[in-house]
Scaffold this motif. Structure first.
Motif, mmCIF file in Angstrom:
data_model
loop_
_atom_site.group_PDB
_atom_site.id
_atom_site.type_symbol
_atom_site.label_atom_id
_atom_site.label_comp_id
_atom_site.label_asym_id
_atom_site.label_seq_id
_atom_site.Cartn_x
_atom_site.Cartn_y
_atom_site.Cartn_z
ATOM 1 N N LEU A 184 8.346 -9.059 20.101
ATOM 2 C CA LEU A 184 8.678 -10.293 20.805
ATOM 3 C C LEU A 184 7.623 -11.374 20.609
ATOM 4 C CD1 LEU A 184 10.055 -8.775 24.126
ATOM 5 C CD2 LEU A 184 11.336 -9.609 22.144
ATOM 6 N N ASN A 185 6.371 -11.009 20.408
ATOM 7 C CA ASN A 185 5.334 -12.026 20.235
ATOM 8 C C ASN A 185 4.691 -11.979 18.850
ATOM 9 O OD1 ASN A 185 3.782 -9.757 20.469
ATOM 10 N ND2 ASN A 185 2.562 -10.469 22.193
ATOM 11 N N ARG A 186 5.380 -11.431 17.886
ATOM 12 C CA ARG A 186 4.815 -11.341 16.540
ATOM 13 C C ARG A 186 4.668 -12.698 15.872
ATOM 14 N NH1 ARG A 186 6.842 -7.500 12.539
ATOM 15 N NH2 ARG A 186 8.525 -8.976 12.505
ATOM 16 N N ASP A 187 5.433 -13.672 16.282
ATOM 17 C CA ASP A 187 5.324 -14.995 15.662
ATOM 18 C C ASP A 187 3.983 -15.652 15.947
ATOM 19 O OD1 ASP A 187 7.819 -14.752 14.547
ATOM 20 O OD2 ASP A 187 8.834 -15.780 16.196
ATOM 21 N N ASP A 188 3.293 -15.188 16.963
ATOM 22 C CA ASP A 188 1.988 -15.749 17.313
ATOM 23 C C ASP A 188 0.861 -15.204 16.442
ATOM 24 O OD1 ASP A 188 3.249 -17.130 19.328
ATOM 25 O OD2 ASP A 188 2.788 -15.627 20.854
ATOM 26 N N ARG A 189 1.140 -14.254 15.601
ATOM 27 C CA ARG A 189 0.095 -13.632 14.786
ATOM 28 C C ARG A 189 -0.314 -14.573 13.654
ATOM 29 N NH1 ARG A 189 1.704 -7.249 14.937
ATOM 30 N NH2 ARG A 189 2.250 -7.262 17.142
ATOM 31 N N PRO A 190 -1.579 -14.516 13.264
ATOM 32 C CA PRO A 190 -2.056 -15.469 12.250
ATOM 33 C C PRO A 190 -1.466 -15.269 10.854
ATOM 34 C CG PRO A 190 -3.854 -14.029 12.983
ATOM 35 C CD PRO A 190 -2.656 -13.713 13.824
ATOM 36 N N TYR A 191 -0.991 -14.062 10.527
ATOM 37 C CA TYR A 191 -0.500 -13.807 9.167
ATOM 38 C C TYR A 191 0.924 -13.243 9.190
ATOM 39 C CZ TYR A 191 -5.393 -14.379 8.072
ATOM 40 O OH TYR A 191 -6.655 -14.891 7.969
ATOM 41 N N ASP A 192 1.731 -13.750 8.265
ATOM 42 C CA ASP A 192 3.060 -13.187 8.058
ATOM 43 C C ASP A 192 2.954 -11.845 7.341
ATOM 44 O OD1 ASP A 192 4.453 -15.479 9.127
ATOM 45 O OD2 ASP A 192 3.950 -16.514 7.264
ATOM 46 N N ILE A 193 2.089 -11.801 6.326
ATOM 47 C CA ILE A 193 1.891 -10.587 5.528
ATOM 48 C C ILE A 193 0.397 -10.359 5.331
ATOM 49 C CG2 ILE A 193 2.225 -9.480 3.271
ATOM 50 C CD1 ILE A 193 4.752 -11.160 2.920
ATOM 51 N N VAL A 194 -0.018 -9.105 5.496
ATOM 52 C CA VAL A 194 -1.364 -8.701 5.103
ATOM 53 C C VAL A 194 -1.204 -7.602 4.058
ATOM 54 C CG1 VAL A 194 -3.512 -7.585 5.808
ATOM 55 C CG2 VAL A 194 -2.453 -9.302 7.290
ATOM 56 N N LEU A 195 -1.849 -7.777 2.920
ATOM 57 C CA LEU A 195 -1.837 -6.797 1.838
ATOM 58 C C LEU A 195 -3.102 -5.963 1.927
ATOM 59 C CD1 LEU A 195 -0.737 -5.568 -0.794
ATOM 60 C CD2 LEU A 195 -1.893 -7.449 -2.018
ATOM 61 N N PHE A 196 -2.974 -4.704 2.322
ATOM 62 C CA PHE A 196 -4.103 -3.789 2.471
ATOM 63 C C PHE A 196 -4.288 -3.009 1.173
ATOM 64 C CE2 PHE A 196 -5.847 0.333 4.177
ATOM 65 C CZ PHE A 196 -7.091 -0.180 4.491
ATOM 66 N N GLY A 197 -5.531 -2.933 0.709
ATOM 67 C CA GLY A 197 -5.814 -2.288 -0.569
ATOM 68 C C GLY A 197 -5.737 -3.269 -1.716
ATOM 69 N N ALA A 198 -6.001 -4.528 -1.433
ATOM 70 C CA ALA A 198 -5.787 -5.610 -2.401
ATOM 71 C C ALA A 198 -6.707 -5.545 -3.609
ATOM 72 C CB ALA A 198 -5.939 -6.972 -1.710
ATOM 73 N N THR A 199 -7.845 -4.866 -3.528
ATOM 74 C CA THR A 199 -8.754 -4.848 -4.676
ATOM 75 C C THR A 199 -8.549 -3.631 -5.575
ATOM 76 O OG1 THR A 199 -10.530 -3.788 -3.406
ATOM 77 C CG2 THR A 199 -10.508 -6.214 -3.491
ATOM 78 N N GLY A 200 -7.620 -2.746 -5.231
ATOM 79 C CA GLY A 200 -7.286 -1.640 -6.115
ATOM 80 C C GLY A 200 -6.397 -2.123 -7.253
ATOM 81 N N PHE A 201 -6.095 -1.238 -8.179
ATOM 82 C CA PHE A 201 -5.316 -1.615 -9.357
ATOM 83 C C PHE A 201 -3.960 -2.224 -8.972
ATOM 84 C CE2 PHE A 201 -2.285 -0.684 -12.761
ATOM 85 C CZ PHE A 201 -2.911 -1.295 -13.831
ATOM 86 N N VAL A 202 -3.163 -1.485 -8.217
ATOM 87 C CA VAL A 202 -1.848 -1.973 -7.825
ATOM 88 C C VAL A 202 -1.983 -3.100 -6.807
ATOM 89 C CG1 VAL A 202 0.337 -1.329 -6.719
ATOM 90 C CG2 VAL A 202 -0.738 0.217 -8.356
ATOM 91 N N GLY A 203 -2.988 -3.024 -5.961
ATOM 92 C CA GLY A 203 -3.217 -4.081 -4.980
ATOM 93 C C GLY A 203 -3.477 -5.423 -5.634
ATOM 94 N N GLU A 204 -4.290 -5.437 -6.675
ATOM 95 C CA GLU A 204 -4.557 -6.698 -7.379
ATOM 96 C C GLU A 204 -3.295 -7.250 -8.025
ATOM 97 O OE1 GLU A 204 -7.872 -7.220 -9.977
ATOM 98 O OE2 GLU A 204 -9.251 -6.214 -8.598
ATOM 99 N N LEU A 205 -2.508 -6.378 -8.636
ATOM 100 C CA LEU A 205 -1.249 -6.833 -9.232
ATOM 101 C C LEU A 205 -0.338 -7.431 -8.167
ATOM 102 C CD1 LEU A 205 -0.479 -3.850 -11.646
ATOM 103 C CD2 LEU A 205 -1.313 -6.127 -12.275
ATOM 104 N N THR A 206 -0.293 -6.792 -7.024
ATOM 105 C CA THR A 206 0.548 -7.282 -5.931
ATOM 106 C C THR A 206 0.027 -8.608 -5.395
ATOM 107 O OG1 THR A 206 1.063 -4.986 -5.368
ATOM 108 C CG2 THR A 206 1.563 -6.658 -3.697
#
Length: 182
Positions: free
Chosen positions: A4-26
């Motif tokens: 119900l209050n998710r719209d108040d969150r600062p990010y729509d999407i957070v990509l966890f593991g972004a510096t790994g191989f697949v994370g960087e591609l994503t």
């Protein structure tokens, strides 16, 4: 927090593991194709590596950087509380994924991964499904090669058939590929 209050969150999407191989591609794909106004962040263990990655991405100043580690449950809760959706590339999931699924279930953040580990999917269902239903979190596994070709093939096939016809679909995959190095 619930859906119900998710719209108040600062990010729509957070990509966890972004510096790994697949994370960087994503991350590179998101940076190149994100719709205008998407609020997103990259996350992982090393803030320094995340900042270096962000500098290489299109739209760098607008991309958030969040430090979180699977060995630090508080950091995972904080990450989940800041996101409407958490996408993770951190595997093997049976070893590194459960705490993040739990944090998302607790906070009402939607969760998705690209696991191909049935044991992990079963484990997270047993441990986190009830709480996710209470908070409105959607836990979605196998958003990658393990499922996409099969799902699209079945979807196409079913659309060709008359409605209401009972059916069974068997799928087979052959590939001529090598490991990606990730």
């Amino acid at each position: 927090m619930t859906r119900l209050n998710r719209d108040d969150r600062p990010y729509d999407i957070v990509l966890f593991g972004a510096t790994g191989f697949v994370g960087e591609l994503t991350a590179e794909y998101l940076a190149a194709h994100a719709p205008d106004g998407l609020r997103w962040a990259i996350a992982g263990r090393s803030e320094q590596k995340l900042r270096r990655l962000r500098e290489r991405l299109s739209g760098a100043p607008d991309i958030g950087v969040l430090r979180a580690d699977v060995s630090d449950p508080a950091s995972l809760r904080e990450l989940a509380e800041q996101a409407r959706v958490v996408a993770t590339t951190v595997g093997p999931y049976v070893r590194y994924g459960d705490a993040l699924v739990g944090a998302c279930a607790e906070s009402g953040a939607d969760y998705l991964d690209l696991t191909g580990e049935p044991e992990f999917v079963d484990l997270t269902y047993v441990r986190h499904d009830a709480r996710a239903r209470e908070t409105g979190a959607r836990l979605v596994h196998a958003c990658g090669f393990d499922s996409v070709p099969h799902d699209l093939g079945v979807y196409f096939t079913v659309r060709q058939l008359p409605e209401g016809v009972p059916l069974t679909v068997d799928g087979f995959v052959t590939a001529d590929a090598a490991f990606s190095g990730g």
